[in-house]
Design an enzyme around this catalytic site. Structure first.
Site, PDB file in Angstrom:
ATOM      1  N   ASP A 232     -28.151  40.433 -81.623  1.00  0.00           N
ATOM      2  CA  ASP A 232     -26.835  40.243 -81.569  1.00  0.00           C
ATOM      3  C   ASP A 232     -26.208  40.332 -83.742  1.00  0.00           C
ATOM      4  OD1 ASP A 232     -24.733  39.168 -82.335  1.00  0.00           O
ATOM      5  OD2 ASP A 232     -24.467  38.820 -79.413  1.00  0.00           O
ATOM      6  N   HIS A 233     -25.667  41.249 -83.369  1.00  0.00           N
ATOM      7  CA  HIS A 233     -25.825  41.589 -85.214  1.00  0.00           C
ATOM      8  C   HIS A 233     -24.544  40.115 -86.228  1.00  0.00           C
ATOM      9  CE1 HIS A 233     -22.455  44.275 -84.105  1.00  0.00           C
ATOM     10  NE2 HIS A 233     -22.446  44.552 -85.436  1.00  0.00           N
ATOM     11  N   HIS A 295     -21.377  39.172 -78.470  1.00  0.00           N
ATOM     12  CA  HIS A 295     -20.762  38.212 -80.045  1.00  0.00           C
ATOM     13  C   HIS A 295     -19.875  37.618 -79.937  1.00  0.00           C
ATOM     14  CE1 HIS A 295     -22.853  42.217 -80.976  1.00  0.00           C
ATOM     15  NE2 HIS A 295     -21.654  43.126 -80.571  1.00  0.00           N
TER      16      HIS A 295
HETATM   17  C1  BG6 Z   1     -21.533  46.866 -81.831  1.00  0.00           C
HETATM   18  C2  BG6 Z   1     -19.986  47.919 -80.404  1.00  0.00           C
HETATM   19  O1  BG6 Z   1     -22.216  45.640 -80.639  1.00  0.00           O
HETATM   20  O2  BG6 Z   1     -20.157  45.549 -82.753  1.00  0.00           O
HETATM   21  C3  BG6 Z   1     -19.136  48.549 -81.035  1.00  0.00           C
HETATM   22  O3  BG6 Z   1     -21.008  48.065 -79.356  1.00  0.00           O
HETATM   23  C4  BG6 Z   1     -18.519  47.730 -82.014  1.00  0.00           C
HETATM   24  O4  BG6 Z   1     -18.351  48.918 -79.942  1.00  0.00           O
HETATM   25  C5  BG6 Z   1     -18.938  46.839 -82.977  1.00  0.00           C
HETATM   26  O5  BG6 Z   1     -17.735  48.472 -82.430  1.00  0.00           O
HETATM   27  C6  BG6 Z   1     -18.331  46.110 -83.883  1.00  0.00           C
HETATM   28  O6  BG6 Z   1     -19.341  45.303 -85.183  1.00  0.00           O
HETATM   29  P1  BG6 Z   1     -18.706  44.964 -86.417  1.00  0.00           P
HETATM   30  O7  BG6 Z   1     -20.086  44.417 -87.241  1.00  0.00           O
HETATM   31  O8  BG6 Z   1     -18.063  46.626 -86.487  1.00  0.00           O
HETATM   32  O9  BG6 Z   1     -17.401  44.372 -86.362  1.00  0.00           O
END
Ligand code: BG6
Length: 545
Positions: A232-233, A295
């Protein structure tokens, strides 16, 4: 005077904004002094990226790995084996990697690229063909001999979720998922096994409770839980990890981190982008599955969990699981009153006219998919009883912004009530996840002059000013942790299941009741009126930007 990001706080232009910086950002800091881990380099290994011809691989993974090579976090002999259906030679894979890195602004003219490129290999594969996995096994053994990678393998599933199980089953049946630590391997097998085997699985892990369980059954047949890293980044973002530092490396915050002092918490992840080229994926997903269930719930877990016994994988994950299980389950009624959804129509974002969601490529003209979701959550435990957590995320909102805002309670008694200033703003602590990463604390101060007039001011910590340098998007940090065998920042399966369980009634309600009023918010705004009402019914309002 000017207005701050929340739109409701006055900042006095003559300098009541306080800036916090570390004494000397260039000072060499002893990590032990900060209670951090001492840096380690992973053991040599082969990272097999399934989905190596895809967007995620070129835009995120390869740049993250190149970044790790630049910061000397990768071991000698580190090898990447790209896997995809496309027929391509090793050299063609090297060339397309080079172009992708250049596109991301990397310098690929020097020795760093030369040595990185030597570790890049490619193998075409049809995931539904067992022969592909036999061939993969052979190739891995050959590469081990040339690159000195000692049988250590990290599989990375950067493929559409529909392919997860096929690949996991293929690896399992070919005996590629078992490692030297596998207690179920027989004596003869154990001799053939070498090194460690781990797997990183991209999100989403399932699209409902039932599908998450089905996927976990496949995962469990091939891998032990300690081999599995569900990525989960958001957990790789510096600012999300900084919540841990804020809470558990300072004395100041923990004593007030509870229902006695906190009125409510707002977690917002807003994007100004639409669904871009991912219409087909998004149609199957929607904001609740794409962002909230994973997230935002991870961020909430870290903000609200109890202090873990230690900063190790299982104690931290035990606390996040406990927290999600303490959230009051939705029922049919609260799924209607405490969860709202929206879909963007045409509008303007940053002075550009943009189409509505239903006009995007790959999206049905009468799509019921939500591009915005907001929920009110109540945590039934001693720390949080009665403190609502409002969580929202949406696409095509006014601008990109992610933050956690902790609003403190009203004063029990106002000493300065009979002056011209009879009301004061509540204290607020805002953790800005992105952009302009940092933390600010809003409090009241006296306006200079003969009267006791109060004005809200902010103490601000900016990551850029305090530590210099940009923060990363999280992939590099998480890949490094997985290579080191550290699962602290990866959701364990019981957390994933608890989170799907929580949202199952909302999914069910939304599936059974087609939205009648979509599109219900204009692109470039802050979402539908229903989201405003969610807070207004409690006498509160979303922060304004
Ligand atoms: C991803 C989603 O996990 O996270 C995307 O699938 C979203 O839809 C993205 O745009 C958002 O990541 P960040 O790091 O740009 O907030």
């Amino acid at each position: 005077m000017s207005s701050d990001a929340s739109g409701d706080t006055t900042i006095l232009s003559w300098g009541l904004v306080l800036l916090l910086t570390v004494d000397n950002p260039h000072e060499v800091v002893n990590p032990l002094r900060l209670g951090m881990r001492v840096e380690r380099t992973p053991e040599p290994c082969i990272m097999v990226i399934a989905g190596a011809s895809g967007d995620l691989c070129y835009r995120k993974l390869l740049p993250a790995l190149f970044g790790l090579a630049r910061s000397r976090h990768l071991p000698t002999g580190f090898t990447i084996l790209g896997l995809a259906r496309t027929d391509m030679s090793d050299d063609a894979f090297r060339q397309s990697t080079k172009e992708a890195l250049e596109k991301e602004g990397e310098d690929v003219s020097g020795p760093l690229w030369e040595s990185f490129a030597k570790g890049l290999f490619y193998q075409p594969a049809d995931y539904s063909d067992p022969g592909s996995f036999t061939a993969l096994g052979k190739r891995l053994v050959e590469l081990d001999a040339v690159r000195g990678t000692c049988g250590n393998r990290m599989f990375y599933l950067a493929v559409p979720p529909s392919a997860f199980s096929t690949i996991i089953n293929g690896l399992g049946k070919a005996g590629l998922s078992r490692d030297a630590f596998d207690p179920s391997a027989g004596d003869a097998d154990a001799k053939a096994l070498q090194g460690w085997v781990r797997i990183i699985i991209e999100k989403p892990f399932g699209r409902s409770l039932a599908s998450a369980r089905a996927l976990q059954r496949d995962v469990g047949r091939a891998f032990r839980e300690d081999q599995v890293y569900r990525i989960d980044h958001y957990l790789g973002k510096e600012t999300v990890q900084n919540v841990l530092a804020l809470r558990f490396a300072n004395l100041l915050f923990e004593p007030v981190w509870n229902r006695r002092y906190i009125d409510h918490v707002q977690i917002t992840v807003a994007e100004s982008l639409g669904v871009e080229k991912r219409g087909a994926y998004y149609e199957e997903s929607g904001a609740l599955r794409d962002m909230i269930q994973n997230h935002l719930m991870q961020v909430l877990s870290i903000v609200a969990m109890e202090p873990p016994a230690s900063f190790k994988a299982n104690p931290v994950r035990d606390e996040t699981v406990k927290l999600v299980r303490a959230i009051r389950p939705f029922d049919a009624e609260s799924a209607r009153t405490s969860a709202v959804r929206g879909q963007y129509g045409r509008g303007w974002v940053h002075v550009t006219a943009v189409p509505g969601y239903r006009e995007e490529t790959g999206v049905a003209a009468d799509s019921p998919t939500e591009t915005f979701a907001a929920v009110k959550l109540t945590i039934d435990n001693w720390r949080w009883a009665g403190v609502p957590f409002y969580v929202r995320s949406g696409k095509r909102l006014s601008h990109k912004l992610s933050e956690v805002a902790i609003s403190f309670r009203k004063l029990p008694h106002l000493l300065f009530a009979d002056g011209p200033q009879s009301d004061v703003e509540d204290n607020a602590l805002v953790i800005r996840i992105q952009p302009d990463e940092g933390i600010s604390l809003r409090f009241e101060a006296k306006l200079p002059g003969p009267h006791m007039i109060l004005r809200p001011v902010r103490m601000d910590m900016h990551y850029g000013t305090a530590f210099g340098g940009p923060t990363t998007d999280g992939y590099g940090r998480l890949i490094l942790d997985a290579l080191l065998g550290d699962g602290t920042l990866f959701p364990r399966y019981d957390w994933v299941e608890a989170s799907w369980t929580l949202f199952a009634p909302v999914q069910e309600a939304w599936k059974n009741e087609r939205p009648q009023n979509f599109a219900n918010y204009e692109a470039g705004t802050w979402g539908p009126a229903e989201a405003r009402q969610l807070l207004e019914q409690d006498g509160r309002r979303w922060r304004r930007f």
